[in-house]
Design a protein around this motif. Structure first.
Motif, PDB file in Angstrom:
ATOM      1  N   SER A  54       0.961  -1.133   0.062  1.00 34.33           N
ATOM      2  CA  SER A  54      -0.060  -0.176   0.110  1.00 34.33           C
ATOM      3  C   SER A  54       0.841   1.066   0.209  1.00 34.33           C
ATOM      4  O   SER A  54       0.491   2.369  -0.758  1.00 34.33           O
ATOM      5  CB  SER A  54      -0.961   0.257   1.232  1.00 34.33           C
ATOM      6  OG  SER A  54      -1.807  -1.072   1.225  1.00 34.33           O
ATOM      7  N   PHE A  55       1.987   1.313   0.885  1.00 32.66           N
ATOM      8  CA  PHE A  55       2.778   2.420   0.816  1.00 32.66           C
ATOM      9  C   PHE A  55       3.445   2.609  -0.728  1.00 32.66           C
ATOM     10  O   PHE A  55       3.382   3.678  -0.968  1.00 32.66           O
ATOM     11  CB  PHE A  55       4.206   1.948   1.649  1.00 32.66           C
ATOM     12  CG  PHE A  55       5.107   3.151   1.907  1.00 32.66           C
ATOM     13  CD1 PHE A  55       4.859   4.198   2.840  1.00 32.66           C
ATOM     14  CD2 PHE A  55       6.243   3.088   1.245  1.00 32.66           C
ATOM     15  CE1 PHE A  55       5.845   5.004   3.024  1.00 32.66           C
ATOM     16  CE2 PHE A  55       7.141   4.217   1.498  1.00 32.66           C
ATOM     17  CZ  PHE A  55       6.834   5.207   2.113  1.00 32.66           C
ATOM     18  N   THR A  56       4.002   1.712  -1.398  1.00 25.39           N
ATOM     19  CA  THR A  56       4.196   1.854  -2.833  1.00 25.39           C
ATOM     20  C   THR A  56       3.175   2.244  -3.713  1.00 25.39           C
ATOM     21  O   THR A  56       3.431   3.119  -4.213  1.00 25.39           O
ATOM     22  CB  THR A  56       5.066   0.538  -3.154  1.00 25.39           C
ATOM     23  OG1 THR A  56       6.045   0.192  -2.276  1.00 25.39           O
ATOM     24  CG2 THR A  56       5.471   0.430  -4.698  1.00 25.39           C
ATOM     25  N   GLU A  57       2.100   1.870  -3.549  1.00 27.18           N
ATOM     26  CA  GLU A  57       1.170   2.158  -4.457  1.00 27.18           C
ATOM     27  C   GLU A  57       0.748   3.739  -4.371  1.00 27.18           C
ATOM     28  O   GLU A  57       0.570   4.303  -5.047  1.00 27.18           O
ATOM     29  CB  GLU A  57      -0.177   1.298  -4.139  1.00 27.18           C
ATOM     30  CG  GLU A  57       0.041  -0.239  -4.973  1.00 27.18           C
ATOM     31  CD  GLU A  57      -1.162  -1.004  -4.321  1.00 27.18           C
ATOM     32  OE1 GLU A  57      -2.156  -0.548  -3.916  1.00 27.18           O
ATOM     33  OE2 GLU A  57      -1.164  -2.054  -4.562  1.00 27.18           O
ATOM     34  N   GLU A  80       3.333   5.955  -5.693  1.00 25.76           N
ATOM     35  CA  GLU A  80       3.431   5.830  -7.115  1.00 25.76           C
ATOM     36  C   GLU A  80       2.314   6.626  -7.549  1.00 25.76           C
ATOM     37  O   GLU A  80       2.329   7.325  -8.671  1.00 25.76           O
ATOM     38  CB  GLU A  80       3.191   4.557  -7.862  1.00 25.76           C
ATOM     39  CG  GLU A  80       4.282   3.493  -7.454  1.00 25.76           C
ATOM     40  CD  GLU A  80       4.267   2.126  -7.906  1.00 25.76           C
ATOM     41  OE1 GLU A  80       3.077   1.987  -8.117  1.00 25.76           O
ATOM     42  OE2 GLU A  80       5.064   1.354  -8.297  1.00 25.76           O
ATOM     43  N   ARG A  81       1.200   6.684  -6.916  1.00 21.11           N
ATOM     44  CA  ARG A  81       0.128   7.692  -7.271  1.00 21.11           C
ATOM     45  C   ARG A  81       0.193   9.141  -7.107  1.00 21.11           C
ATOM     46  O   ARG A  81       0.132   9.877  -7.873  1.00 21.11           O
ATOM     47  CB  ARG A  81      -1.410   7.221  -6.401  1.00 21.11           C
ATOM     48  CG  ARG A  81      -1.986   6.115  -6.705  1.00 21.11           C
ATOM     49  CD  ARG A  81      -3.562   6.209  -6.202  1.00 21.11           C
ATOM     50  NE  ARG A  81      -3.319   6.128  -4.731  1.00 21.11           N
ATOM     51  CZ  ARG A  81      -3.086   4.867  -4.274  1.00 21.11           C
ATOM     52  NH1 ARG A  81      -3.255   3.811  -4.953  1.00 21.11           N
ATOM     53  NH2 ARG A  81      -3.245   4.957  -2.870  1.00 21.11           N
ATOM     54  N   TRP A  82       1.287   9.459  -5.918  1.00 24.38           N
ATOM     55  CA  TRP A  82       1.565  10.856  -5.668  1.00 24.38           C
ATOM     56  C   TRP A  82       2.601  11.089  -6.722  1.00 24.38           C
ATOM     57  O   TRP A  82       2.538  12.384  -7.376  1.00 24.38           O
ATOM     58  CB  TRP A  82       2.150  10.863  -4.344  1.00 24.38           C
ATOM     59  CG  TRP A  82       3.007  12.146  -4.192  1.00 24.38           C
ATOM     60  CD1 TRP A  82       2.567  13.101  -3.896  1.00 24.38           C
ATOM     61  CD2 TRP A  82       4.352  12.149  -4.246  1.00 24.38           C
ATOM     62  NE1 TRP A  82       3.806  14.117  -3.834  1.00 24.38           N
ATOM     63  CE2 TRP A  82       4.750  13.525  -4.379  1.00 24.38           C
ATOM     64  CE3 TRP A  82       5.332  11.287  -4.816  1.00 24.38           C
ATOM     65  CZ2 TRP A  82       6.121  14.006  -4.339  1.00 24.38           C
ATOM     66  CZ3 TRP A  82       6.661  11.613  -4.694  1.00 24.38           C
ATOM     67  CH2 TRP A  82       6.900  12.973  -4.561  1.00 24.38           C
ATOM     68  N   HIS A  83       3.327  10.303  -7.103  1.00 24.87           N
ATOM     69  CA  HIS A  83       4.560  10.592  -8.110  1.00 24.87           C
ATOM     70  C   HIS A  83       4.149  10.942  -9.575  1.00 24.87           C
ATOM     71  O   HIS A  83       4.460  11.794 -10.120  1.00 24.87           O
ATOM     72  CB  HIS A  83       5.821   9.636  -8.107  1.00 24.87           C
ATOM     73  CG  HIS A  83       6.974  10.110  -8.654  1.00 24.87           C
ATOM     74  ND1 HIS A  83       7.487   9.574  -9.616  1.00 24.87           N
ATOM     75  CD2 HIS A  83       7.649  11.374  -8.516  1.00 24.87           C
ATOM     76  CE1 HIS A  83       8.753  10.038  -9.955  1.00 24.87           C
ATOM     77  NE2 HIS A  83       8.658  11.269  -9.379  1.00 24.87           N
ATOM     78  N   ALA A  90      10.670  13.879  -1.818  1.00 29.92           N
ATOM     79  CA  ALA A  90      11.564  14.679  -2.023  1.00 29.92           C
ATOM     80  C   ALA A  90      11.629  15.020  -3.454  1.00 29.92           C
ATOM     81  O   ALA A  90      11.963  13.946  -4.253  1.00 29.92           O
ATOM     82  CB  ALA A  90      13.200  14.506  -1.320  1.00 29.92           C
ATOM     83  N   THR A  91      11.435  16.083  -4.178  1.00 31.92           N
ATOM     84  CA  THR A  91      11.185  16.187  -5.488  1.00 31.92           C
ATOM     85  C   THR A  91      12.428  17.337  -5.947  1.00 31.92           C
ATOM     86  O   THR A  91      12.829  18.151  -5.362  1.00 31.92           O
ATOM     87  CB  THR A  91      10.003  16.825  -5.564  1.00 31.92           C
ATOM     88  OG1 THR A  91       9.726  18.115  -5.046  1.00 31.92           O
ATOM     89  CG2 THR A  91       8.911  15.933  -5.378  1.00 31.92           C
TER      90      THR A  91
END
Length: 273
Positions: free
Chosen positions: A10-13, A16-19, A233-234
């Motif tokens: 869930s953390f990865t999903e 991925e949505r955020w990114h 971090a972007t």
């Protein structure tokens, strides 16, 4: 939060949505990748090949003089001839339309500028993605917000040589990593009460962009607790284009440790997939 508490799938999903949303905003038709030039305005009206009119900056603020047949759209209204945008506040931007493009009219470092944004700019149309470290719950750190008695004006450099930015810093953010305690000067974030930190670390110039990265932090709770998710971090726009005026981190925000999380050097700057 501990690493053991996290559902990694869930953390990865969620990451991925955020990114994906972050990258869509970056590469939107009038996002930073659409910028075709950075023009510094002077009292002398000057024409530019990627924008209509002759532009100048003076006591009235930013002025454009449109020739016959040239048109801009301001707040949905077509304008012709001489148009006064007025004095623009530092870090503010206006976006009059020009066909399928917009002409950003802004002030950066005390200078009036325009930055035309054309959807067909190759930097935007050729964009695919930004490489990033795989999301890891280890890089979600609980920290503490330490407000100053009064906001402090902090002067930082910029991606453009000779330019400076001044930000109000409301306080610092303290966190621990591998048994060491670090403090970062924080600026105001995008939402009321939220914070933003600019930083570099031991990966800067190696796997991540050399000049800076940015981290948004949600508003502290009543006890001053904050969460720093370095997976988010972007890069700032200057990581992709020389036509940005991004601020550099204050000296104290240069971390001596390697933050192997978040976005890496863009492919456009020689980053590795």
């Amino acid at each position: 939060m501990t690493v053991q508490d996290v559902d990694r799938s869930s953390f990865t999903e969620e990451w991925e949505r955020w990114h994906r949303d972050h990258e869509e905003a970056l590469a939107s038709p009038h996002g930073f990748l659409a910028i075709t030039s950075l023009r510094w305005l002077s009292p002398e009206p000057t024409r530019f090949e990627d924008a209509p009119g002759a532009w100048s900056s003076g006591p009235e603020g930013v002025v454009v003089e449109l020739a016959e047949g040239e048109e801009l759209t301001v707040d949905g209204t077509p304008v012709h001839g001489r148009y006064v945008f007025g004095v623009i506040a530092e870090r503010a931007s206006l976006y009059p339309g020009y066909g399928d493009a917009v002409i950003e009219v802004a002030k950066r470092g005390g200078n009036d500028i325009i930055r035309p944004r054309h959807p067909g700019n190759p930097l935007r149309t050729d964009f695919t993605r930004t490489p990033a470290y795989a999301p890891d719950p280890r890089w979600v750190r609980t920290g503490r917000y330490l407000p100053f008695d009064e906001p402090r004006a902090v002067t930082v450099g910029a991606a453009v040589e000779g330019l400076e930015h001044v930000y109000d810093a409301p306080g610092e953010v303290e966190f621990e990593l591998d048994g060491e305690t670090f403090r970062l000067t924080a600026f105001n974030g995008k939402r009321p009460g939220s914070l933003m930190v600019l930083f570099t670390d031991a990966t800067s110039g190696v796997t991540t962009y050399a000049a800076n990265r940015s981290l948004q932090i949600a508003a502290p709770d009543d006890a001053g607790k904050v969460t720093l998710d370095f997976n988010r971090a972007t890069n700032l726009p200057c990581a992709y284009t020389d036509l940005a005026t991004c601020p550099l981190p204050p000296t104290e925000n240069r971390l001596p440790v390697a933050v192997e999380a978040g976005e890496k050097i863009p492919l456009e700057r020689g980053g590795q997939p």
